[in-house]
Design an enzyme around this catalytic site. Structure first.
Site, mmCIF file in Angstrom:
data_model
loop_
_atom_site.group_PDB
_atom_site.id
_atom_site.type_symbol
_atom_site.label_atom_id
_atom_site.label_comp_id
_atom_site.label_asym_id
_atom_site.label_seq_id
_atom_site.Cartn_x
_atom_site.Cartn_y
_atom_site.Cartn_z
ATOM 1 N N PHE A 130 -27.723 -16.894 30.928
ATOM 2 C CA PHE A 130 -26.635 -17.626 30.391
ATOM 3 C C PHE A 130 -25.978 -18.688 31.047
ATOM 4 C CE2 PHE A 130 -22.024 -17.136 29.165
ATOM 5 C CZ PHE A 130 -22.204 -17.224 27.755
ATOM 6 N N LEU A 132 -23.387 -21.458 31.147
ATOM 7 C CA LEU A 132 -22.159 -22.044 30.728
ATOM 8 C C LEU A 132 -21.376 -22.808 31.632
ATOM 9 C CD1 LEU A 132 -19.971 -21.903 28.210
ATOM 10 C CD2 LEU A 132 -18.999 -19.821 29.222
ATOM 11 N N GLU A 134 -19.824 -25.110 34.639
ATOM 12 C CA GLU A 134 -20.385 -26.191 35.372
ATOM 13 C C GLU A 134 -19.453 -26.652 36.551
ATOM 14 O OE1 GLU A 134 -20.058 -29.389 32.362
ATOM 15 O OE2 GLU A 134 -21.407 -28.327 31.144
ATOM 16 N N ILE A 165 -25.165 -20.103 37.915
ATOM 17 C CA ILE A 165 -25.835 -19.772 36.864
ATOM 18 C C ILE A 165 -26.714 -18.238 37.436
ATOM 19 C CG2 ILE A 165 -27.433 -19.706 34.914
ATOM 20 C CD1 ILE A 165 -24.605 -21.475 35.004
ATOM 21 N N GLU A 370 -17.249 -14.290 34.617
ATOM 22 C CA GLU A 370 -16.705 -14.068 33.391
ATOM 23 C C GLU A 370 -15.236 -14.051 33.139
ATOM 24 O OE1 GLU A 370 -18.805 -11.147 31.079
ATOM 25 O OE2 GLU A 370 -20.377 -11.404 32.392
#
Length: 403
Positions: A130, A132, A134, A165, A370
């Site tokens: 996943f 997402l 940066e 990641i 998360e």
């Protein structure tokens, strides 16, 4: 072995109790031989393969595509993560990323994407990721700068960098979020399935962290991806990401709960057998106070985690507030419980190879990924304020109708 008395709580059904018991028994016998922290990539691959062959990864995809339940059963996901984390952090990681890495496909993917990518993940034959975050856009997803521009009628060209990641470098495919430009900010993002062998995709850097996990910085340089690999509609990337995290955020709390339970058990065992001043360490009132606080925090975290999971499983469209509370409290509580366990162990607690030292390193990242604790507090406050605003609007409407 986890004390399973909490499974008698009304959050659970018999199928959950059976699942947890069977996984706990399997993990007690099978996880240790699969773990090799000297080669984290090889260890993750073995764990994914072992979890897949044993059927546990079926919990991460829907029944139609080889899964366990018709759709996500968040209580099952939480029980799996808690049980695996109790044994080994990398085992939990291997399980969790199969779900998070394909969650967007399960929730928003086309029938073709589901048929192609979900069954191999459930069997442990493919590794998912996943992508997402940066370098300048972690918690602030709207600040994303990776782009997905049209490249002919049927493709997009992805350019940019992703970092932190999980499974970076070992995944077979990545769900990548990029700015597609339909609108400013969060409304102009889209999600795409990118296979690891796509030209223009590369691993820019592997990232070493205090608890060994496969992490990497990814680079996209004119990475040409079919439009058929878009997950959800154009400009729906933020919606896809948030809906996926809404499912899996509670499970981060469950993983931290597994770490905390193990720390408590280790502390209880050590305090009962370690003698100090001619008596067991557990006879000291200060030790007893620590153990009491630890046990209370474990139970409190469990109640929040499984409330959030149960609420989602009852059909709630979103559990933003409940999941944020569960993630925030459980990770912070686990950090405290593990720290106290290390203190009870004394010098032994900071010795490499001792379980509580491993747990101390494992828990730290869960308070960040998360959505860091500070972000969860913002999320919770905003949800509370929305309720107040809705009540105010309702009261004004009622007054207007009476006038």
């Amino acid at each position: 072995m986890i004390d399973a008395t909490f499974l008698s709580w009304p959050f659970f059904e018999e199928r959950h109790r059976s699942f947890a018991g069977e996984l706990s028994a399997w993990a007690a016998h099978e996880i240790d031989p699969l773990v090799d922290h000297d080669d984290v990539d090889a260890s993750c691959r073995r764990l994914v393969k072992g979890l897949g062959e044993a059927g546990w990864l079926r919990a991460t995809v829907p029944q139609t595509y080889g899964g366990l339940h018709p759709t996500f059963d968040v209580r099952t996901l939480c029980l799996a993560r808690e049980t695996l984390a109790y044994r080994d952090g990398l085992a939990d990681f291997a399980f969790a990323m199969q779900g998070l890495g394909t969650g967007p496909i399960t929730l928003f993917g086309s029938e073709d994407l589901k048929r192609r990518y979900l069954p191999p993940v459930a069997r442990g034959e493919a590794i998912a990721a996943f992508a997402l975050s940066e370098p300048e856009a972690g918690s602030d997803v709207a600040a994303m700068s990776t782009t997905a521009r049209p490249d002919g009628p049927d493709h997009v060209r992805i350019d940019g960098v992703k970092t932190w990641i999980s499974n970076g470098g070992i995944a077979d495919h990545y769900v990548v979020f990029a700015r597609s430009g339909e609108a400013p900010g969060a409304r102009g993002l889209s999600a795409f399935l990118v296979e690891a062998d796509t030209p223009g995709f590369s691993i820019d850097e592997r990232i070493d962290v205090i608890a060994p996990h496969p992490l990497a910085t990814l680079r996209f340089d004119g990475c040409r991806v079919p439009l058929a690999n878009r997950i959800g509609g154009p400009g729906e990337g933020f919606k896809v990401a948030m809906a996926t995290l809404d499912v899996f955020r509670s499970t981060v709390g469950a993983a931290s709960l597994g770490f905390a339970r193990r720390a408590l058990d280790e502390a209880l065992s050590h305090a009962s057998t370690r003698h100090l001043f001619g008596a067991p360490l557990s006879d000291l009132q200060m030790t007893q106070a620590s153990l009491a606080d630890m046990a209370t925090q474990v139970d409190s975290a469990a109640l929040l985690v499984y409330r959030a999971a149960w609420t989602k499983d009852q059909g709630a469209a979103r559990v933003t507030r409940e999941a944020a509370m569960a993630k925030m409290y459980a990770t912070e509580a686990a950090q405290n419980v593990i720290d106290r366990a290390v203190q009870i162990f004394g010098g032994l607690g900071v010795t490499k190879g001792v379980k509580v030292e491993e747990l101390y390193r494992e828990i730290r990242a869960l308070r960040i990924y998360e959505g860091a604790t500070e972000v969860q507090k913002i999320v919770i406050a905003r949800e509370l304020l929305k309720t107040v605003e809705a009540q105010g609007a309702g009261a004004k409407a009622s007054q207007g109708s009476r006038a």
